[in-house]
Design a protein around this motif. Structure first.
Motif, mmCIF file in Angstrom:
data_model
loop_
_atom_site.group_PDB
_atom_site.id
_atom_site.type_symbol
_atom_site.label_atom_id
_atom_site.label_comp_id
_atom_site.label_asym_id
_atom_site.label_seq_id
_atom_site.Cartn_x
_atom_site.Cartn_y
_atom_site.Cartn_z
ATOM 1 N N GLN A 90 58.090 46.510 40.553
ATOM 2 C CA GLN A 90 56.893 47.315 40.783
ATOM 3 C C GLN A 90 56.209 47.682 39.469
ATOM 4 O O GLN A 90 54.977 47.618 39.364
ATOM 5 C CB GLN A 90 57.267 48.568 41.580
ATOM 6 N N VAL A 131 52.419 46.473 38.426
ATOM 7 C CA VAL A 131 51.386 47.440 38.042
ATOM 8 C C VAL A 131 50.763 47.037 36.706
ATOM 9 O O VAL A 131 49.537 47.021 36.538
ATOM 10 C CB VAL A 131 51.968 48.860 37.961
ATOM 11 N N ASN A 153 43.615 52.017 32.708
ATOM 12 C CA ASN A 153 44.667 52.077 31.684
ATOM 13 C C ASN A 153 44.090 52.671 30.396
ATOM 14 O O ASN A 153 43.471 51.952 29.607
ATOM 15 C CB ASN A 153 45.217 50.674 31.411
ATOM 16 N N VAL A 183 53.568 55.794 36.464
ATOM 17 C CA VAL A 183 54.045 55.296 37.758
ATOM 18 C C VAL A 183 55.153 56.220 38.246
ATOM 19 O O VAL A 183 56.076 56.544 37.498
ATOM 20 C CB VAL A 183 54.575 53.857 37.650
ATOM 21 N N VAL A 237 49.948 55.717 39.581
ATOM 22 C CA VAL A 237 50.310 54.826 40.683
ATOM 23 C C VAL A 237 51.606 55.328 41.297
ATOM 24 O O VAL A 237 52.560 55.665 40.583
ATOM 25 C CB VAL A 237 50.479 53.377 40.199
ATOM 26 N N ALA A 269 51.796 51.788 48.595
ATOM 27 C CA ALA A 269 51.410 51.966 47.195
ATOM 28 C C ALA A 269 50.170 52.859 47.170
ATOM 29 O O ALA A 269 49.272 52.702 48.004
ATOM 30 C CB ALA A 269 51.108 50.625 46.542
ATOM 31 N N LEU A 291 47.144 55.085 44.693
ATOM 32 C CA LEU A 291 46.464 55.219 43.413
ATOM 33 C C LEU A 291 45.734 56.554 43.381
ATOM 34 O O LEU A 291 44.938 56.846 44.287
ATOM 35 C CB LEU A 291 45.452 54.078 43.216
ATOM 36 N N LEU A 322 47.661 44.392 43.078
ATOM 37 C CA LEU A 322 49.060 44.822 43.027
ATOM 38 C C LEU A 322 49.834 44.274 44.218
ATOM 39 O O LEU A 322 50.959 43.764 44.073
ATOM 40 C CB LEU A 322 49.119 46.356 43.002
#
Length: 403
Positions: A237, A241, A252, A323, A346, A372, A374, A393
């Motif tokens: 995972q 990501v 990011n 994450v 995430v 998942a 966000l 993703l």
């Protein structure tokens, strides 16, 4: 000459307490070298220097609390001659040193044992364990460390204190200290998360991700491996990501001074629970560039050092995204709070069987899947881009052999 300032070691850090200097005036230091130990609200952290130089003056004494950005020391750059008098911050008291002001490196008189190089003679002790041992009167030299590389950990100190004192005495000290630490941690988290929700316009997206292919691939990859070398789903995972962020770099980085600043590398902050309560999210660096085996080793080491209180300042200050995975706690989905100044978080929930319609055949089946999520900053990205990120993703996790 350049100034060495107390860095921010997390969104919830406004000040820190200097526990120990690991250098003295006249010492030459290299970029990345640990030069001090600073206590934050969550942990004691090894603080690194960010460029080569020679220590000129230490401007803060151990035990001093100071806000982030305070000048702690001054250093000379390569080839720079020291001034006639050391620069001193107004109102600050220089740390006593065996090196006279304005002179070059001079060996301070010390016992032969203390003069040994730090790498060979310095006892490996996690910063928080060193602090606790001092409070409990535990002799660190008499302990055998159970931490990484034989380092003495907080648990080692507590066990030594418990065996050396009557049970009633330990009960009178340890729970109180632990409760105070928990309260301090919760206050810091509350301040940071309140700031996040107050200042960051969050938006949230969720996507159900089929995990059958990832589970099957992981089972095959771990076949024949010893338990200590097996890969975890969390590593797949994390890598997925990081690779998705290559396509959506606006998720990011940081929001600073009214604008987005892209991260220099994809450094994923991993949310790790602390034994004393609370969470901390130190960085795994350059996650997109590393193979899964290397990431697994680094993740295992990071978790162990986080809980032993042995983190480095770059691991606290470098995360470009966070994450969090609460699947093991049975959580179905995570609506996280962004760690400022980051712009995205995430989350992953538990992998559980769900009714599913196959895309290729339209067949109804039972599929292991995870949600998942966000959480993103609407000043930097929008729901359209966030949705594309989650779709990328999801697709990456359908091709685990390519991660």
């Amino acid at each position: 000459m350049f100034e060495f300032k107390l860095p921010s070691l997390g969104a919830d850090m406004d000040e820190g307490k200097l526990l120990e200097w690991l250098v003295r005036p006249g010492d030459k230091v290299k970029k990345g070298q640990v030069v001090a130990i600073v206590d934050t609200s969550k942990a004691a952290v090894d603080v690194e220097i960010w460029q080569d130089g020679t220590v000129h003056a230490l401007l803060a004494e151990p035990g001093t609390k100071m806000p982030v950005g305070t000048v702690m020391a001054t250093l000379l750059e390569a080839g720079e001659a020291p001034p006639a008098k050391p620069a001193r911050r107004k109102g600050a008291k220089a740390v006593p040193s065996a090196v006279p002001a304005g002179e070059g490196p001079v060996a301070a008189p010390a016992p032969a044992q203390a003069a040994a190089p730090a790498a060979a003679g310095r006892l490996r002790v996690s910063p928080v364990a060193r602090k606790r041992a001092e409070a409990l009167g535990v002799d660190l030299a008499a302990l055998s460390g159970s931490g990484p590389g034989g380092a003495v950990t907080l648990d080692d100190v507590e066990r030594a204190a418990a065996s050396a004192r009557p049970p009633t005495a330990v009960a009178a000290v340890t729970p109180i200290a632990a409760a105070e630490r928990r309260a301090e941690t919760r206050r810091a988290i509350a301040a940071a998360m309140s700031r996040s929700k107050r200042e960051i316009p969050h938006y949230y997206l969720f996507d159900a991700v089929p995990m059958a292919r990832a589970q099957d691939w992981l089972t095959g990859a771990n076949e024949g491996r010893p338990i200590t070398e097996r890969l975890l789903m969390a590593v797949l995972q994390l890598k997925a990501v990081a690779l998705a962020l290559q396509k959506y770099p606006e998720l990011n980085g940081f929001y600073r001074d009214g604008q987005f600043v892209a991260g220099q590398g994809i450094h994923v902050g991993v949310a790790i629970s602390l034994r004393q309560g609370g969470l901390i999210a130190p960085a795994l660096h350059d996650v997109d560039e590393k193979p899964l085996d290397a990431l697994m080793r680094e993740l295992t080491d990071l978790v162990r050092r986080t809980r032993a209180g042995s983190l480095r300042s770059s691991e606290m200050s470098d995360p470009t995204v966070t994450v969090t995975n609460l699947g093991e706690q049975g959580v179905e989905a995570v609506a996280g709070v962004i760690y400022p100044p980051q712009v995205a978080l995430v989350g992953f929930g538990r992998i559980a069987p769900r009714p599913w319609v196959r895309d290729d055949s339209g067949e109804l089946c039972v599929m292991p899947a995870a949600t998942a999520s966000l959480a993103a900053d609407h000043r930097v990205s929008d729901g359209h881009r966030g949705a594309l990120f989650l779709a990328e993703l999801r697709e990456l996790l359908q091709r685990p052999e390519e991660l």
